[in-house]
Design a protein around this motif. Sequence first.
Motif, short mmCIF file in Angstrom:
data_model
loop_
_atom_site.label_atom_id
_atom_site.label_comp_id
_atom_site.label_asym_id
_atom_site.label_seq_id
_atom_site.Cartn_x
_atom_site.Cartn_y
_atom_site.Cartn_z
N ALA A 8 29.81 -2.88 63.75
CA ALA A 8 28.43 -3.27 64.05
C ALA A 8 28.41 -4.64 64.73
O ALA A 8 27.70 -4.83 65.73
N ARG A 9 29.19 -5.57 64.23
CA ARG A 9 29.26 -6.90 64.86
C ARG A 9 29.81 -6.80 66.29
O ARG A 9 29.29 -7.43 67.21
N THR A 10 30.85 -6.00 66.47
CA THR A 10 31.47 -5.85 67.79
C THR A 10 30.50 -5.27 68.80
O THR A 10 30.45 -5.71 69.95
N LEU A 11 29.73 -4.27 68.38
CA LEU A 11 28.82 -3.59 69.30
C LEU A 11 27.45 -4.26 69.40
O LEU A 11 26.65 -3.90 70.27
N GLY A 12 27.16 -5.19 68.47
CA GLY A 12 25.84 -5.80 68.44
C GLY A 12 24.79 -4.87 67.86
O GLY A 12 23.61 -4.96 68.20
N TRP A 13 25.24 -3.96 67.01
CA TRP A 13 24.35 -3.01 66.34
C TRP A 13 24.19 -3.44 64.89
O TRP A 13 24.83 -4.38 64.44
N ASN A 14 23.39 -2.66 64.13
CA ASN A 14 23.39 -2.84 62.68
C ASN A 14 24.14 -1.65 62.07
O ASN A 14 24.42 -0.67 62.76
N GLY A 72 33.48 -3.87 74.71
CA GLY A 72 32.36 -4.17 73.82
C GLY A 72 31.34 -3.06 73.68
O GLY A 72 30.26 -3.27 73.13
N ARG A 73 31.70 -1.85 74.16
CA ARG A 73 30.80 -0.69 74.08
C ARG A 73 31.57 0.54 73.65
O ARG A 73 32.79 0.60 73.81
#
Length: 130
Positions: free
Chosen positions: A24-30, A63-64
């Motif tokens: 989640a941190r890597t992708l900028g998601w929760n 990053g995706r």
Amino acid sequence: MTEETGNNPWAAIIGPCYSASSLARTLGWNEALIVEAAASRHLLELETSDGASLYPAFQVWGGRVVDGLGAVLQVLSTATSSRWTWAQWLNASTDDDSGDDAPSAIEQLRAGQLDNVLRDARHAAAAWSS
């Protein structure tokens, strides 16, 4: 990222993995988005024998999540529900017609070769189903 070690042969096949929180941190998601993406087969989640959820790092590039991964997972799921089998198929090196190493399916996806990977996934799914 974590990597299963010891006598587990899957570690060499799958490589390093993320936990839900690290992915989640890597992708900028929760984390809820991670769980939802895994449930809808847009992200590959592996469950270990002790019930931990891991997310192979090979499915993340730049990053995706690698473009086209969800479509490929949908095809593979038509033949087997074994996500470990999907992971092996995606990340395993193969030989080309000359006997040299050919790019793995995930490497082909990273290179934008979705049509080729989908074709190969349909062939693999058909073979697994027979």
